[in-house]
Design an enzyme around this catalytic site. Structure first.
Site, PDB file in Angstrom:
ATOM      1  N   ARG A   1      50.638  -1.180  75.598  1.00  0.00           N
ATOM      2  CA  ARG A   1      51.718  -1.217  76.815  1.00  0.00           C
ATOM      3  C   ARG A   1      52.953  -0.362  76.346  1.00  0.00           C
ATOM      4  O   ARG A   1      53.432   0.229  76.945  1.00  0.00           O
ATOM      5  CB  ARG A   1      51.347  -1.994  77.276  1.00  0.00           C
ATOM      6  CG  ARG A   1      50.477  -1.925  78.551  1.00  0.00           C
ATOM      7  CD  ARG A   1      50.448  -3.407  79.778  1.00  0.00           C
ATOM      8  NE  ARG A   1      49.155  -4.159  78.042  1.00  0.00           N
ATOM      9  CZ  ARG A   1      49.747  -5.281  78.302  1.00  0.00           C
ATOM     10  NH1 ARG A   1      49.728  -6.098  79.490  1.00  0.00           N
ATOM     11  NH2 ARG A   1      49.230  -6.440  77.884  1.00  0.00           N
TER      12      ARG A   1
ATOM     13  N   SER B   1      40.820  -8.916  67.026  1.00  0.00           N
ATOM     14  CA  SER B   1      39.976 -10.021  67.236  1.00  0.00           C
ATOM     15  C   SER B   1      38.805  -9.324  66.445  1.00  0.00           C
ATOM     16  O   SER B   1      38.767  -8.398  66.664  1.00  0.00           O
ATOM     17  CB  SER B   1      40.424 -10.387  68.754  1.00  0.00           C
ATOM     18  OG  SER B   1      39.771  -9.499  68.577  1.00  0.00           O
TER      19      SER B   1
ATOM     20  N   ARG C   1      49.481   5.020  70.857  1.00  0.00           N
ATOM     21  CA  ARG C   1      49.225   3.450  70.593  1.00  0.00           C
ATOM     22  C   ARG C   1      49.580   2.770  69.523  1.00  0.00           C
ATOM     23  O   ARG C   1      49.982   1.641  69.122  1.00  0.00           O
ATOM     24  CB  ARG C   1      48.437   3.135  71.044  1.00  0.00           C
ATOM     25  CG  ARG C   1      47.183   2.797  72.397  1.00  0.00           C
ATOM     26  CD  ARG C   1      46.263   2.497  73.160  1.00  0.00           C
ATOM     27  NE  ARG C   1      45.882   1.364  71.687  1.00  0.00           N
ATOM     28  CZ  ARG C   1      46.290   0.297  73.019  1.00  0.00           C
ATOM     29  NH1 ARG C   1      46.515   0.248  74.590  1.00  0.00           N
ATOM     30  NH2 ARG C   1      45.847  -0.585  73.220  1.00  0.00           N
TER      31      ARG C   1
ATOM     32  N   GLU D   1      36.914  -9.036  68.663  1.00  0.00           N
ATOM     33  CA  GLU D   1      36.572  -7.852  69.630  1.00  0.00           C
ATOM     34  C   GLU D   1      36.951  -6.648  69.771  1.00  0.00           C
ATOM     35  O   GLU D   1      36.395  -5.352  70.346  1.00  0.00           O
ATOM     36  CB  GLU D   1      36.323  -8.409  71.233  1.00  0.00           C
ATOM     37  CG  GLU D   1      36.236  -9.187  71.755  1.00  0.00           C
ATOM     38  CD  GLU D   1      35.950 -10.761  71.052  1.00  0.00           C
ATOM     39  OE1 GLU D   1      37.688 -11.208  70.539  1.00  0.00           O
ATOM     40  OE2 GLU D   1      35.219 -12.085  71.082  1.00  0.00           O
ATOM     41  N   ASN D   2      38.041  -6.243  69.023  1.00  0.00           N
ATOM     42  CA  ASN D   2      39.194  -5.092  69.033  1.00  0.00           C
ATOM     43  C   ASN D   2      38.335  -3.904  67.705  1.00  0.00           C
ATOM     44  O   ASN D   2      38.840  -3.161  68.253  1.00  0.00           O
ATOM     45  CB  ASN D   2      39.915  -5.840  67.864  1.00  0.00           C
ATOM     46  CG  ASN D   2      41.006  -6.676  69.009  1.00  0.00           C
ATOM     47  OD1 ASN D   2      42.226  -6.871  68.261  1.00  0.00           O
ATOM     48  ND2 ASN D   2      40.885  -6.220  69.934  1.00  0.00           N
ATOM     49  N   TRP D   3      37.091  -4.119  67.604  1.00  0.00           N
ATOM     50  CA  TRP D   3      36.255  -3.321  66.848  1.00  0.00           C
ATOM     51  C   TRP D   3      35.253  -2.202  68.205  1.00  0.00           C
ATOM     52  O   TRP D   3      35.278  -1.348  67.629  1.00  0.00           O
ATOM     53  CB  TRP D   3      35.306  -3.898  66.433  1.00  0.00           C
ATOM     54  CG  TRP D   3      35.800  -4.361  65.037  1.00  0.00           C
ATOM     55  CD1 TRP D   3      35.329  -5.794  64.820  1.00  0.00           C
ATOM     56  CD2 TRP D   3      35.924  -3.958  63.955  1.00  0.00           C
ATOM     57  NE1 TRP D   3      35.521  -5.979  63.377  1.00  0.00           N
ATOM     58  CE2 TRP D   3      36.306  -4.849  62.660  1.00  0.00           C
ATOM     59  CE3 TRP D   3      36.064  -2.790  63.597  1.00  0.00           C
ATOM     60  CZ2 TRP D   3      35.970  -4.712  61.884  1.00  0.00           C
ATOM     61  CZ3 TRP D   3      36.342  -2.417  62.100  1.00  0.00           C
ATOM     62  CH2 TRP D   3      36.648  -4.097  61.493  1.00  0.00           C
TER      63      TRP D   3
ATOM     64  N   SER E   1      41.978 -15.084  74.744  1.00  0.00           N
ATOM     65  CA  SER E   1      41.316 -14.652  74.882  1.00  0.00           C
ATOM     66  C   SER E   1      41.170 -14.953  72.817  1.00  0.00           C
ATOM     67  O   SER E   1      40.825 -14.024  72.262  1.00  0.00           O
ATOM     68  CB  SER E   1      42.575 -13.105  74.352  1.00  0.00           C
ATOM     69  OG  SER E   1      42.711 -12.148  75.153  1.00  0.00           O
TER      70      SER E   1
ATOM     71  N   ASN F   1      51.744  -4.511  71.841  1.00  0.00           N
ATOM     72  CA  ASN F   1      51.839  -2.325  71.624  1.00  0.00           C
ATOM     73  C   ASN F   1      51.468  -1.562  72.258  1.00  0.00           C
ATOM     74  O   ASN F   1      52.318  -0.563  71.972  1.00  0.00           O
ATOM     75  CB  ASN F   1      51.296  -3.052  69.920  1.00  0.00           C
ATOM     76  CG  ASN F   1      51.486  -3.702  69.143  1.00  0.00           C
ATOM     77  OD1 ASN F   1      52.700  -5.004  70.373  1.00  0.00           O
ATOM     78  ND2 ASN F   1      50.659  -4.748  67.841  1.00  0.00           N
TER      79      ASN F   1
ATOM     80  N   ASP G   1      50.532  -9.574  72.042  1.00  0.00           N
ATOM     81  CA  ASP G   1      49.991  -8.513  73.482  1.00  0.00           C
ATOM     82  C   ASP G   1      50.959  -7.470  73.288  1.00  0.00           C
ATOM     83  O   ASP G   1      52.281  -8.200  74.127  1.00  0.00           O
ATOM     84  CB  ASP G   1      49.564  -9.746  73.700  1.00  0.00           C
ATOM     85  CG  ASP G   1      48.392  -8.314  74.730  1.00  0.00           C
ATOM     86  OD1 ASP G   1      48.145  -7.222  74.274  1.00  0.00           O
ATOM     87  OD2 ASP G   1      48.101  -8.700  75.970  1.00  0.00           O
TER      88      ASP G   1
ATOM     89  N   ARG H   1      37.890  -0.940  70.061  1.00  0.00           N
ATOM     90  CA  ARG H   1      38.215   0.300  70.691  1.00  0.00           C
ATOM     91  C   ARG H   1      38.254   1.825  69.694  1.00  0.00           C
ATOM     92  O   ARG H   1      37.141   1.397  69.291  1.00  0.00           O
ATOM     93  CB  ARG H   1      39.979  -0.423  70.234  1.00  0.00           C
ATOM     94  CG  ARG H   1      40.438  -1.470  71.130  1.00  0.00           C
ATOM     95  CD  ARG H   1      42.183  -2.072  70.373  1.00  0.00           C
ATOM     96  NE  ARG H   1      42.185  -2.985  71.288  1.00  0.00           N
ATOM     97  CZ  ARG H   1      43.689  -3.631  70.761  1.00  0.00           C
ATOM     98  NH1 ARG H   1      44.759  -3.106  70.284  1.00  0.00           N
ATOM     99  NH2 ARG H   1      43.653  -4.459  71.437  1.00  0.00           N
TER     100      ARG H   1
END
Length: 243
Positions: free
Chosen positions: A25, A66, A34, A68-70, A197, A23, A21, A72
């Site tokens: 930031r 993940s 990003r 959940e990353n879809w 997560s 990247n 985790d 983004r």
């Protein structure tokens, strides 16, 4: 100490799992997009993989994307998918030379056909390697994995090949994506966040956790070694009391 690696930390972890985790930031702090941070993070993976044998780490599992990353932005997701394709193409020879066996876990249905083919090819090309087992969690979620495992188990019960009265906590793991892997001993999360997560929910029931402030692109082999040495000092009783 490790019989094959005398310099490995005494009592160090055999299987390390990492939630990579920070990247985005890391890139934002440098005034960059990003995706710049994601590329830097991909380069960090190579250093960590190369460090594993000397630290006595046989299994390394990394959380790359993940379920959940879809959520983004479309631009970031497309950039990440392109990064995964380039990583496979670029790193295949190095992984082979280092004796690394690569596996992917997660639901591949939503991934594009070209990426799936590259994943399949990399798994096949490295199938004979045994020095380090690198597992990449791609479109992975712990709850999704357990749900898919339960569905496969239910099909076997319906087909009559599995007796429901014999299902216990040793049964479900045989249906998980990680069924050929040992459970992780140590789970590391970078970037200062203190949550898991949705990562390896079943497998990490008795894992030790390290939540560190380092952003993933700044994570180093030296820091991994420090965490492995710290792990070796812990008294892991798995629910028992000291004798």
């Amino acid at each position: 100490m490790s019989a094959s690696n005398p310099s490995a930390p005494e009592g160090g972890p055999r299987h390390v799992a990492i939630i990579m985790d920070g990247n985005g930031r890391w890139a934002t702090m440098r005034g960059r997009p990003r995706l710049f941070g994601h590329h830097a993070g991909a380069r960090r993976v190579r250093e960590v993989v190369e460090a594993c044998p000397d630290l006595g780490i046989r299994y390394l599992t990394i959380f790359a994307f993940s379920t959940e990353n879809w959520k983004r932005t479309q631009l970031e997701v497309a950039g990440l998918m392109g990064l995964f394709r380039r990583y496979i193409l670029k790193e295949t020879k190095a992984l082979q030379a280092q004796g690394v066996r690569v596996r992917f876990i997660g639901d591949r249905v939503r991934l594009d056909a070209k990426l799936i083919t590259l994943m399949d090819d990399l798994e096949l090309a490295t199938a004979g390697n045994d020095r380090v087992h690198l597992t990449i969690a791609l479109n992975y979620g712990g709850r999704d994995e357990v749900a898919r495992a339960a569905r496969r188990l239910a099909h076997d019960v319906a087909a009559g090949t599995l007796n429901p009265d014999e299902v216990d906590e040793e049964t479900l793991p045989r249906y998980l994506d990680t069924h050929v892997l040992p459970d992780p001993d140590l789970v590391i999360r970078t970037s200062g966040e203190a949550r898991i997560s949705n990562f390896l929910l079943w497998q990490s029931a008795y894992a030790e956790y390290e939540f560190i402030d380092t952003l993933w692109p700044d994570f180093s082999a030296e820091e991994l070694g420090r965490l492995c040495r710290s792990y070796g000092t812990r008294d892991r009783r798995f629910g028992a009391v000291p004798s």
